[in-house]
Write an enzyme that holds these catalytic residues in place. Structure first.
Site, PDB file in Angstrom:
ATOM      1  NE  ARG A   1      -4.120  -1.604  -0.115  1.00  0.00           N
ATOM      2  CZ  ARG A   1      -4.112  -2.600  -0.987  1.00  0.00           C
ATOM      3  NH1 ARG A   1      -3.067  -2.773  -1.772  1.00  0.00           N
ATOM      4  NH2 ARG A   1      -5.139  -3.412  -1.088  1.00  0.00           N
TER       5      ARG A   1
ATOM      6  CD  GLU B   1      -1.568   3.548  -6.160  1.00  0.00           C
ATOM      7  OE1 GLU B   1      -2.633   2.912  -6.387  1.00  0.00           O
ATOM      8  OE2 GLU B   1      -0.564   3.017  -5.678  1.00  0.00           O
TER       9      GLU B   1
ATOM     10  CG  HIS C   1      -1.776  -0.546  -7.248  1.00  0.00           C
ATOM     11  ND1 HIS C   1      -2.256   0.256  -6.247  1.00  0.00           N
ATOM     12  CD2 HIS C   1      -1.957  -1.823  -6.802  1.00  0.00           C
ATOM     13  CE1 HIS C   1      -2.720  -0.487  -5.249  1.00  0.00           C
ATOM     14  NE2 HIS C   1      -2.549  -1.755  -5.578  1.00  0.00           N
TER      15      HIS C   1
END
Length: 338
Positions: A239, A268, A296
């Site tokens: 994370r 993000e 990601h």
């Protein structure tokens, strides 16, 4: 039954979902549009809400609008964008999908480690840009991994899988995880650090595998970086809000950090306004071979995505059709409420 699927990890028709639950379930797919929230009428008609990316938060307000909803499934491992306490107050179980993508994320953590230690990305970029780059000498970021310590913060499913892979490269494995029972070190054969500071002081590579909680948010700060063994590699596939980009920038600049591999960022999609990301984007010479960023994407492979879609729908269906509850993240809160 009606399942509302919000911000899914796919385009087109919900074919995998239909195969998982059959024709008795009506599937409504709401793709992400920041200018147009999910229609309250759609929410009110949902027996199950399946939420994917964190761009759509399942807040108390969303849950209150979902008056028919009997289960929320977060399509992924992290569930920090779902108000699990509000869901428990409303008697709604919240489940995640922890049993997908484990291999992919563990592979990705090792891939980032190898890319930094072996100069894979830097060599590739040099060869693309320069005709005289066909040589191996001169890239100071290259390291030997054999005999080095691979330190895992959070030895859960993915952390353990990453540790097993690192061990295959003849690395020594150490971990810190205060929530694992005594004897985990004996069962795995890995060295258990008594504290995070102890772990960091021995780490040649530190790999983050923690959820985002009040305890872990901002964990990787200047004190964290200062506690590292000088010249360590930092990898995060968990994370983005667990680390502070300022601390990583300062650590790289000072040499305390040898390299950084990030699949996740605090904001993000990527915001290139931060000095670290801006200088990485501009290919600052001092960062050559020392920083790798991926979007990601550690979780992704086509089979893994199929698993995620199928399991998310199966989790909702099994609860509604058979009262079978699995991977419920607010179970203790629900029991307390009852």
């Amino acid at each position: 039954m009606r399942f509302v699927i919000v911000d899914p990890q796919f385009d087109g028709e919900p074919i995998a979902e239909r195969q998982a639950v059959g024709s008795e379930v009506e599937l409504f797919v709401q793709h992400y549009d920041p200018s147009r929230p999910v229609d309250p009428g759609v929410l009110a008609s949902a027996d199950a809400l399946i939420n994917y990316r964190g761009r759509h938060a399942v807040s108390r307000e969303v849950l209150q609008r979902s008056s028919r909803c009997r289960i929320v499934v977060q399509g992924g491992v992290g569930f920090n964008t779902v108000d699990i306490e509000a869901a428990a107050e409303l008697g709604i179980p919240v489940c995640n999908v922890p049993n997908y993508g484990t291999s992919e994320v563990a592979d990705h953590a090792i891939a980032l480690t190898l890319a930094l230690a072996r100069g894979v990305v830097a060599y590739n970029d040099r060869l693309r840009a320069l005709d005289d780059a066909w040589h191996a000498i001169g890239l100071g970021s290259v390291r030997r991994l054999r005999g080095k310590t691979f330190a895992v913060v959070g030895l859960g499913r993915i952390g353990l899988a990453a540790a097993r892979r690192a061990a295959a490269f003849d690395m020594k494995i150490a971990f810190y995880d205060p929530y694992l029972p005594s004897g985990t070190d004996l069962a795995t054969g890995y060295r258990r650090a008594a504290s995070l500071t102890e772990l960091l002081g021995d780490a040649d590579v530190v790999s983050m595998h923690t959820p985002l909680t009040r305890e872990t948010e901002g964990l990787v700060d200047r004190r964290f970086v200062a506690a590292l063994k000088p010249g360590a590699i930092y990898v995060n596939t968990s994370r983005g809000r667990t680390h502070d980009l300022d601390a990583l920038y300062d650590g790289l600049k000072s040499g305390q950090l040898h390299g950084v591999g990030l699949d996740v960022l605090p904001d993000e999609p990527m915001q290139r306004t931060h000095k670290l990301l801006r200088e990485w984007t501009d290919r600052a010479p001092w960062l050559e071979g020392r920083m790798v960023v991926t979007p990601h994407a550690a979780f992704f492979s086509p089979p893994g995505l199929d698993d995620l879609r199928r399991i998310a729908c199966e989790t909702a269906y099994l609860y509604l059709a058979k009262n079978e509850l699995r991977d419920c993240v607010n179970l203790a809160m629900l029991k307390h409420r009852r």
